[in-house]
Design a protein around this motif. Structure first.
Motif, mmCIF file in Angstrom:
data_model
loop_
_atom_site.group_PDB
_atom_site.id
_atom_site.type_symbol
_atom_site.label_atom_id
_atom_site.label_comp_id
_atom_site.label_asym_id
_atom_site.label_seq_id
_atom_site.Cartn_x
_atom_site.Cartn_y
_atom_site.Cartn_z
ATOM 1 N N ARG A 105 0.822 -1.234 -0.062
ATOM 2 C CA ARG A 105 0.065 0.061 -0.202
ATOM 3 C C ARG A 105 0.683 1.251 -0.039
ATOM 4 O O ARG A 105 1.845 1.122 0.434
ATOM 5 C CB ARG A 105 -0.952 0.009 1.149
ATOM 6 C CG ARG A 105 -1.943 0.928 1.069
ATOM 7 C CD ARG A 105 -3.374 0.255 1.927
ATOM 8 N NE ARG A 105 -4.490 0.911 1.440
ATOM 9 C CZ ARG A 105 -5.135 0.493 0.397
ATOM 10 N NH1 ARG A 105 -4.732 -0.681 -0.124
ATOM 11 N NH2 ARG A 105 -6.063 0.973 0.030
ATOM 12 N N TRP A 107 0.381 5.722 0.595
ATOM 13 C CA TRP A 107 -0.045 6.727 1.016
ATOM 14 C C TRP A 107 0.557 8.167 0.622
ATOM 15 O O TRP A 107 1.789 8.249 0.617
ATOM 16 C CB TRP A 107 -0.122 6.886 2.460
ATOM 17 C CG TRP A 107 -0.892 5.831 3.158
ATOM 18 C CD1 TRP A 107 -2.229 6.060 3.652
ATOM 19 C CD2 TRP A 107 -0.444 4.529 3.574
ATOM 20 N NE1 TRP A 107 -2.753 4.859 4.016
ATOM 21 C CE2 TRP A 107 -1.836 3.812 4.154
ATOM 22 C CE3 TRP A 107 0.331 3.573 3.205
ATOM 23 C CZ2 TRP A 107 -1.778 2.569 4.643
ATOM 24 C CZ3 TRP A 107 0.395 2.392 3.714
ATOM 25 C CH2 TRP A 107 -0.545 1.856 4.558
ATOM 26 N N LEU A 109 1.277 11.882 1.765
ATOM 27 C CA LEU A 109 1.118 12.246 2.917
ATOM 28 C C LEU A 109 1.286 13.911 2.824
ATOM 29 O O LEU A 109 2.182 14.200 1.998
ATOM 30 C CB LEU A 109 2.175 11.879 3.986
ATOM 31 C CG LEU A 109 1.736 10.415 4.285
ATOM 32 C CD1 LEU A 109 3.175 9.787 5.078
ATOM 33 C CD2 LEU A 109 0.733 10.188 5.134
ATOM 34 N N PRO A 114 -2.455 11.792 6.147
ATOM 35 C CA PRO A 114 -2.617 11.213 4.720
ATOM 36 C C PRO A 114 -3.643 12.072 4.078
ATOM 37 O O PRO A 114 -4.876 12.346 4.723
ATOM 38 C CB PRO A 114 -3.178 9.838 5.310
ATOM 39 C CG PRO A 114 -2.745 9.628 6.771
ATOM 40 C CD PRO A 114 -2.579 11.108 7.412
ATOM 41 N N GLU A 116 -4.381 10.470 0.685
ATOM 42 C CA GLU A 116 -4.982 9.601 -0.067
ATOM 43 C C GLU A 116 -3.919 8.116 0.011
ATOM 44 O O GLU A 116 -3.124 8.417 0.338
ATOM 45 C CB GLU A 116 -5.153 10.055 -1.497
ATOM 46 C CG GLU A 116 -6.038 8.905 -2.435
ATOM 47 C CD GLU A 116 -6.019 9.509 -3.719
ATOM 48 O OE1 GLU A 116 -6.564 8.918 -4.824
ATOM 49 O OE2 GLU A 116 -5.527 10.763 -4.196
ATOM 50 N N ASP A 117 -4.664 6.976 -0.309
ATOM 51 C CA ASP A 117 -3.940 5.977 -0.276
ATOM 52 C C ASP A 117 -4.347 4.937 -1.586
ATOM 53 O O ASP A 117 -5.465 5.186 -1.877
ATOM 54 C CB ASP A 117 -3.954 5.109 0.852
ATOM 55 C CG ASP A 117 -5.182 4.505 1.293
ATOM 56 O OD1 ASP A 117 -5.354 3.346 1.189
ATOM 57 O OD2 ASP A 117 -6.316 5.395 1.607
ATOM 58 N N LEU A 128 -2.961 7.723 -7.735
ATOM 59 C CA LEU A 128 -3.481 8.554 -6.854
ATOM 60 C C LEU A 128 -4.073 9.903 -7.595
ATOM 61 O O LEU A 128 -3.624 9.968 -8.768
ATOM 62 C CB LEU A 128 -2.511 9.066 -5.816
ATOM 63 C CG LEU A 128 -1.806 7.847 -4.965
ATOM 64 C CD1 LEU A 128 -0.701 8.497 -4.427
ATOM 65 C CD2 LEU A 128 -2.870 7.343 -3.862
ATOM 66 N N ARG A 139 4.294 7.344 1.677
ATOM 67 C CA ARG A 139 4.723 6.244 2.685
ATOM 68 C C ARG A 139 4.246 4.934 2.025
ATOM 69 O O ARG A 139 3.359 4.711 1.388
ATOM 70 C CB ARG A 139 4.040 6.312 3.957
ATOM 71 C CG ARG A 139 4.242 5.421 4.941
ATOM 72 C CD ARG A 139 3.205 5.609 6.247
ATOM 73 N NE ARG A 139 3.319 4.499 6.860
ATOM 74 C CZ ARG A 139 2.994 4.285 8.235
ATOM 75 N NH1 ARG A 139 2.979 5.248 8.628
ATOM 76 N NH2 ARG A 139 3.037 3.265 8.951
ATOM 77 N N CYS A 140 5.196 3.925 2.069
ATOM 78 C CA CYS A 140 4.961 2.607 1.535
ATOM 79 C C CYS A 140 4.973 1.549 2.409
ATOM 80 O O CYS A 140 5.917 1.620 3.195
ATOM 81 C CB CYS A 140 5.695 2.554 0.370
ATOM 82 S SG CYS A 140 5.798 3.612 -1.030
ATOM 83 N N THR A 146 8.263 -0.605 6.308
ATOM 84 C CA THR A 146 7.654 0.694 5.776
ATOM 85 C C THR A 146 8.915 1.753 5.648
ATOM 86 O O THR A 146 9.562 1.635 6.307
ATOM 87 C CB THR A 146 6.984 1.344 7.373
ATOM 88 O OG1 THR A 146 5.879 0.283 7.418
ATOM 89 C CG2 THR A 146 6.222 2.708 7.112
#
Length: 154
Positions: A105, A107, A109, A114, A116-117, A128, A139-140, A146
């Motif tokens: 996933r 995101w 930021l 956040p 959207e993801d 996105l 952020r993955c 992470t």
């Protein structure tokens, strides 16, 4: 001195006791400072930072001139040890790929949190919406790992 002891009714006695308590040790002991610094360095141990190390199309002078003229996409590549996030930012949104490709996933930021993801597909690709104005980061989460990119204004 306990609160029920005689003398606590006087502000002068209370101030004298507080003054004595504060005067005991004015400097923070060096071992506590070292422990605090060590704890601070571990604050992001779970989120490795991906640096913008490989490529930013806006820094490519020739491409930047053409991009401004043609309003083309901005391309960014963030790398860390064996991990890469490649994004293309346009007015329509952000298209990207996380390599090596694995389920996960991503995101988008901002400083407030956040925006959207999206889920990564089998090729590590994601889409996105348009990023908000100002600095953003990605952020993955992939295979329990992470990582976060540097902040960048897109």
């Amino acid at each position: 001195m306990l609160r029920d002891d005689p003398g606590w009714e006087s502000d002068e006695v209370l101030l004298r006791e507080l003054r004595a308590a504060l005067a005991e040790e004015r400097d923070v002991p060096e071992h506590l400072l070292q422990a605090a610094r060590a704890a601070y360095t571990w604050r992001t141990v779970d989120a490795e930072l991906l640096a913008l190390t490989s490529y930013d199309s806006i820094l490519d002078a020739g491409l930047a001139k053409r991009a401004r003229a043609a309003q083309t996409a901005r391309q960014l590549v963030f790398d860390a040890e064996g991990f890469s996030v490649q994004v293309e930012v346009t007015e329509a949104g952000v298209a990207g790929q996380v390599l090596p490709a694995r389920p996960g996933r991503v995101w988008l930021l901002t400083a407030t949190g956040p925006v959207e993801d999206a889920e990564l597909d089998e090729l590590g690709m994601f889409l996105l919406g348009p990023p908000p104005a100002g600095p953003v980061r990605f952020r993955c989460e992939v295979d329990g790992r992470t990582v976060m990119t540097d902040w960048v204004c897109v």
